[in-house]
Write an enzyme that holds these catalytic residues in place. Sequence first.
Site, PDB file in Angstrom:
ATOM      1  N   GLU A  60       2.628   5.139  -3.876  1.00 32.12           N
ATOM      2  CA  GLU A  60       2.584   6.152  -4.962  1.00 32.12           C
ATOM      3  C   GLU A  60       3.889   6.907  -5.107  1.00 32.12           C
ATOM      4  OE1 GLU A  60       0.233   5.779  -2.563  1.00 32.12           O
ATOM      5  OE2 GLU A  60      -1.047   4.604  -3.877  1.00 32.12           O
TER       6      GLU A  60
ATOM      7  N   ASP B 184       0.862  -1.188   0.000  1.00 28.17           N
ATOM      8  CA  ASP B 184       0.000   0.000   0.000  1.00 28.17           C
ATOM      9  C   ASP B 184       0.898   1.238   0.000  1.00 28.17           C
ATOM     10  OD1 ASP B 184      -2.275   1.537   0.142  1.00 28.17           O
ATOM     11  OD2 ASP B 184      -2.758   1.038   2.217  1.00 28.17           O
TER      12      ASP B 184
ATOM     13  N   ASP C 262      -8.984   3.910  -2.078  1.00 29.11           N
ATOM     14  CA  ASP C 262      -9.876   4.250  -0.968  1.00 29.11           C
ATOM     15  C   ASP C 262     -11.187   4.855  -1.437  1.00 29.11           C
ATOM     16  OD1 ASP C 262      -7.734   3.321   0.373  1.00 29.11           O
ATOM     17  OD2 ASP C 262      -7.081   5.260   1.153  1.00 29.11           O
TER      18      ASP C 262
END
Length: 930
Positions: free
Chosen positions: A525, A522, A598
């Site tokens: 980015e 997770d 999300d």
Amino acid sequence: MKPPKNVTFFPLFFTLLVLPSLISSWKKEEFRNCEETPFCKRSRSKNPHSCTLIATDVSVENGDLVAKLVHKSGDLEKGSGNFTLKHLVVGVSVYKNGILRLKIDEGPNLGVPKKRFEVPGVVVDEFLSGKVDLRGVLEEKIGDDLEESWVFEVCDGYEGVLRRDPFEVFVREKEGKSRVLGVNSNGLFDFEHMKGEKEEGEEWGEHFRSHFDSRPYGPQSISFDVSFYGADFVYGIPEHATTLALKPTRGPGIEHSEPYRLFNLDVFEYLHESPFGLYGSIPFMMSHGKDKGSSGFFWLNAAEMQIDVLGSGWDAGSDNIAMVQSDQKRIDTLWMAEAGVVDTFFFVGPKPKDVVRQYTSVTGTAAMPQLFATAYHQCRWNYRDEEDVYHVDAKFDEHDIPYDVLWLDIEHTDGKKYFTWDKLLFPNPEEMQKKLASKGRRMVTIVDPHIKRDDSYYIHKEASQKGYYVKDASGKDFDGWCWPGSSSYIDMLSPEIRSWWGDKFSYDSYEGSTPSLYIWNDMNEPSVFNGPEVTMPRDALHYGGVEHRELHNAYGYYFHMATSDGLVKRGNGKDRPFVLSRAFFPGSQRYGAVWTGDNTADWDQLRVSIPMVLTLGLSGISFSGADIGGFFGNPEPELLVRWYQVGAYYPFFRAHAHHDTKRREPWLYGDRNTELMSDAIHIRYTLLPYFYTLFREANTSGIPVIRPLWMEFPNDEKTFGIDEAFMVGNGLLVQGIYTARAKDVSVYLPGEQLWYDLRSGTPFNGAQTHKFEVSEENIPSFQRAGTIIPRKDRYRRSSTQMEHDPFTLVIALNSSGAAEGEIYIDDGKSFEFKEGEYIHRRFTFANGKLTSSDIGHSDGKSTYSSPCTLERVILLGLSPGYKTALIEPGNKEVNIELGPLRLRGGQGAVVPTIRKPNVRMAEDWSIQIS
Ligand SMILES: *[C@@H]1O[C@H](CO)[C@@H](O)[C@H](O)[C@H]1NC(C)=O
Ligand SMILES: *[C@@H]1O[C@H](CO)[C@@H](O)[C@H](O)[C@H]1NC(C)=O
Ligand SMILES: *[C@@H]1O[C@H](CO)[C@@H](O)[C@H](O)[C@H]1NC(C)=O
């Protein structure tokens, strides 16, 4: 997960803030728009035909067409006594199966301070080895102005053209010369040369909010237009929460619209209809139209990109004299990147599946997942402790609901130090995993790229000693704020560092891990809570002096790659890895699954999940899904049920929820809702053999598991704009229900053939829009006439426990009384299928005879065998009068009876059934009915 909003440094405080007021709390001002992004603003303000570059010095070298681009006016390089022309170098190459590659980079100009970044490790070797020497390069005068051009073959039926003035590269059909795809047809090409020194008065640094970007190499952006001829729509360029067919972002009647942004960002509570950049980026666009079919375009570049889809009339008033035959319909687009080089691929199609095949021949087809990974996953932030894990596991059994994987989010660690366990909450992680494994279940733990700066943490100690962290602009280890507090980020660009990272997953190194533990990446980015736009500053430095701005969109990709390779290594290369990633880039399909990040528990987000997952599939990433139920907020029971009903068809099927939401495991909403959610999950398990076969198709051909209707019906214009219904493989059409208390829904069933309702077996005509009554029990889903779908109908606790279960075949006959389908079976876990160790069979039904024959083993049979048999054949659309079935080998005759259709949630429909043929799935056999 999300970063906190304003209150970056006070996790406790923000937890209070995010409570229920969830609607549209997306913080627009935290992110840059085009106007605030200097390169985007500059590129967007260019007029058509402002490009004055011409192609000179054209020749064929090593099988490529090479040329220089210089300014028509003969712009001389600045610098003492040097009179070479400032120029760009162009290379055009052709690869197998109709792919043209166009590269443009800075020439060896004076004062260029460094080499521009080219993204390594994305283009696969097999593709490179398929380069073909340019053949029959001819000079030709084209267009009204008879401009000099060079023409060469791309593949059967298509040729490439490099035009001198104005410079342009396009592909056209040989016959009739109509165009397919072109770059710079509108003359918007621009390439900012890097300069070693600032000119007087120039300021290179940029401010955004409280952040300063030093930009030590000055402006270096690239932009150009791409035209898709014969296109009715364009699709692709994930990730955006928006419709499947991309809407124009500029043109008459469109005001204040942003381009589609490709910049990997950890966006807090994204909107359901926005061109804004999300967690991953794939600069691949595909067109489709009635006249010409499909074509595709891919720009391999990892810097921030912005893409405009130009609505017709966008160039009105700018006297844009199109360089193309005026009778050709087209869609123009403008592509802008902050840095990098032009490295682009043109795909000629002409069918949608051809384009996907061509694109995945460049970036790789999807990895074959383990069987368990295609089943249902149960996740939440967080399953608190071992007791909670055992409780949830037991509840699934108590309610007879199958599941395969239980997930642990960040709180399972000791202080957000990945590869560790909170010793109080998880004192016996190995025992816990083994207990679940005994029921055929797996676990997943989260491992993120931010490393806690804590000297007692072994990962930090090693990484800092070895210099494995990304550096800030001053050369020190970059230090940003994330879950653990002060954190540094592993520099995943370096192969050496990736290999070191991969070793951390070995059973010796990762304490408390067992072979049934898999990984979730997770925040890659990467998410940096106190960084500009919640990410890393663009002037941070990577391995080899690469600026973060040049590789930003690929950072998460390399992290995913390193983790996935690590899992392969830990099992001595025997087991297929499973790694879920939030960030992605072209090629991510080779390393695992992705999810749409999300999302929020509302109906619009349920709806947008379908175009999002379809777009990922078109772009090579077949294995994806959205969080069932919505990550933020508490879904009303009806929404949760509807989400399970659609989500059961996502290639990646996982429920997940935020920390602050109410618990929402399927048994917590009353008996009726439990039953409905359980039915939805059971349907996925029943269809697992079909899904697994489709995953193998994606693995070999790149064709996604779930598909837009127009991919299966490319000539049916009515399908081009549909993104609420979708195809699962070529055989199932599914329509979600996206509103509360829906009474009915209109569904367009394409093609000339019938469609059979999955649960009642009732036939409906194709080429018609039907209005169906909606029940709470299920969502409309249909099997297409002419297909055969394999199922496993017994209820078990997990996919592993279904391994030896017998199969059912559902045959949906078309108007010629025929159908065909496939099954793919292997051991579900190892790489032995790569050596041919699998069962792959084609079923054909024609003239009353069903036969099973081997496919895919042209040289030699597989030694893989399976005890599985066929226990039932269902015949939808069988005309009356058939009584018996003769089974060979064995010369056994059985009766054709009316039997239940047997799909969970069905209405007890009865259909013609052949019971207990009991032939082995691995062998040749036939069944003749009469
Ligand atoms: C001019 O520039 C070219 C390209 O950078 C270089 O190769 C050449 O040596 C330069 N000539 C002079 C006289 O500086
Ligand atoms: C299929 O997946 C495996 C990994 O599971 C990969 O090694 C292989 O390259 C993929 N493609 C094909 C055509 O097998
Ligand atoms: C019926 O299905 C068979 C097998 O897929 C196919 O060959 C045939 O063309 C189909 N017939 C019609 C009328 O579509």
